[in-house]
Scaffold this active site. Structure first.
Site, PDB file in Angstrom:
ATOM      1  N   ASP A  60       0.564  -0.263  12.282  1.00  0.00           N
ATOM      2  CA  ASP A  60       0.560  -1.605  12.870  1.00  0.00           C
ATOM      3  C   ASP A  60       1.864  -2.024  13.531  1.00  0.00           C
ATOM      4  O   ASP A  60       1.939  -3.095  14.140  1.00  0.00           O
ATOM      5  CB  ASP A  60       0.151  -2.636  11.804  1.00  0.00           C
ATOM      6  N   HIS A  79       1.725   8.268  10.163  1.00  0.00           N
ATOM      7  CA  HIS A  79       0.362   8.449  10.673  1.00  0.00           C
ATOM      8  C   HIS A  79       0.226   8.007  12.128  1.00  0.00           C
ATOM      9  O   HIS A  79      -0.870   7.722  12.589  1.00  0.00           O
ATOM     10  CB  HIS A  79      -0.650   7.701   9.794  1.00  0.00           C
ATOM     11  N   SER A  89      -0.657   3.263  -2.932  1.00  0.00           N
ATOM     12  CA  SER A  89      -1.057   3.879  -4.195  1.00  0.00           C
ATOM     13  C   SER A  89      -0.875   5.393  -4.118  1.00  0.00           C
ATOM     14  O   SER A  89      -1.218   6.115  -5.041  1.00  0.00           O
ATOM     15  CB  SER A  89      -2.513   3.525  -4.512  1.00  0.00           C
ATOM     16  N   ASN A 142       4.466  -3.021  -6.125  1.00  0.00           N
ATOM     17  CA  ASN A 142       3.020  -2.925  -5.919  1.00  0.00           C
ATOM     18  C   ASN A 142       2.305  -3.969  -6.763  1.00  0.00           C
ATOM     19  O   ASN A 142       2.770  -4.325  -7.839  1.00  0.00           O
ATOM     20  CB  ASN A 142       2.532  -1.523  -6.324  1.00  0.00           C
TER      21      ASN A 142
END
Ligand code: ZN
Length: 246
Positions: free
Chosen positions: A106, A121, A192, A216
Site C-alpha cells: 500500500d 511483496h 502473524s 501485535n
C-alpha cells in the site's frame, strides 16, 4: 498498568542499546488506515479465490478477470498513513531505525515519511507490460479504463506485486539480506508471520543472536520475542515514541 509500562521501558532500552534496528511489518499496521487484512474475515481473499485471482497462472490465462480483483486493490492506494506509520518515520529520523521491510503493497510507510523501505511483496506504484517490458506509473493506470493496457503494444499491464505462485524478485531478496546482515534487533509489527518466505525473517535475526520485539493485537512470536507489546499498532507506537523522546 504496572506491567505494560515495564514492557515499554524494556523495549525502549533494547531499541537504544541495539546498533542496527530493522522493522518487519504486515497487514496489521494498515488496518487502522482502513485497509482490511487481505487474509482476514471480509478481506480480499475471502471475496476472491486466491487460486483464481492471485496467481501468475490465472493472470496469464485470464487477465481481464484478475483485473476485477486488482481494481479493488487500486482503492487502497488512496489510504492515508496512521500514527504508527508516522511513528516509525520519527524513529528513523531519530537514528533509532535503519530500515523497514514490509509485506504490504500500500505504500503507506513512504507516505508516512519513512525513507529506507523494502517492499517485499512489491507495490502498486508501478505496472509492467509482460509482453514488451514497458513500465507505467500508478497515475497512468488510474487515469485509464480497466484493465489498463500498454500504450506501446496494447497488452494488459500487470502490477509489480508478487502473486502467490511467484518467487520474490532477486533484487528484493538482495536488499532484504543487506538490511538484515547487520540487524541486531528486529521490531515485528502487525504480522502473524504466516506467509513464506517473509515468515523466516524474524528467525534469521533471532538465530544469529538478535533481539525481537513484537507489536501485535494477537502476538504470534512470543516464543522468540524478548518483549511483546500487545495492542493496536498506532497506540503502541504512540507510547513507544513518547518514551523514546523523554
Ligand atoms: Zn507492451
Amino acid at each position: 498498568m504496572g506491567m505494560p509500562e515495564d514492557l515499554f521501558d524494556k523495549a525502549v532500552s533494547l531499541l537504544k542499546q541495539a546498533k542496527n534496528n530493522i522493522v518487519l511489518t504486515g497487514a496489521g499496521v494498515s488496518t487502522e488506515s482502513g485497509i482490511p487484512d487481505f487474509r482476514g474475515k471480509g478481506g480480499l481473499w475471502s471475496r476472491y479465490d486466491p487460486f483464481e485471482y492471485g496467481t501468475m497462472g490465472s493472470f496469464l490465462a485470464k487477465p481481464e478477470k484478475v483485473w476485477r480483483m486488482l481494481a479493488t486493490l487500486l482503492e487502497v492506494v488512496d489510504a492515508q498513513p496512521n500514527e504508527g506509520h508516522h511513528g516509525l518515520a520519527e524513529l528513523e529520523q531519530m537514528g533509532l531505525l535503519q530500515g523497514i521491510i514490509t509485506q504490504n503493497i500500500d505504500g503507506l510507510h513512504q507516505k508516512g515519511g519513512s525513507r529506507n523501505v523494502v517492499e517485499f511483496h512489491g507495490s502498486l506504484d508501478t505496472f509492467t507490460c509482460l509482453a514488451c517490458g514497458a513500465q507505467f506509473g500508478l497515475a497512468a493506470v488510474k487515469d485509464s479504463s480497466l484493465p489498463p493496457c500498454c500504450t506501446v503494444c496494447h497488452s494488459i499491464l500487470k502490477p509489480d506485486i508478487v502473486f502467490f505462485d511467484e518467487v520474490i524478485p532477486e533484487k528484493v531478496l538482495t536488499l532484504t539480506e543487506q538490511m538484515l546482515a547487520s540487524a541486531d534487533l528486529l521490531l515485528v509489527a502487525g504480522t502473524s508471520c504466516q506467509v513464506q518466505p517473509a515468515a523466516r525473517i524474524p528467525f534469521m535475526v533471532f538465530n544469529k543472536g538478535g533481539r525481537i520485539i513484537e507489536i501485535n493485537k494477537e502476538p504470534a512470536l512470543s516464543h522468540i520475542a524478548t518483549v511483546t507489546l500487545q495492542g493496536s499498532f498506532s497506540a503502541v507506537m504512540r507510547e513507544l515514541v513518547q518514551r523514546l523522546k523523554s
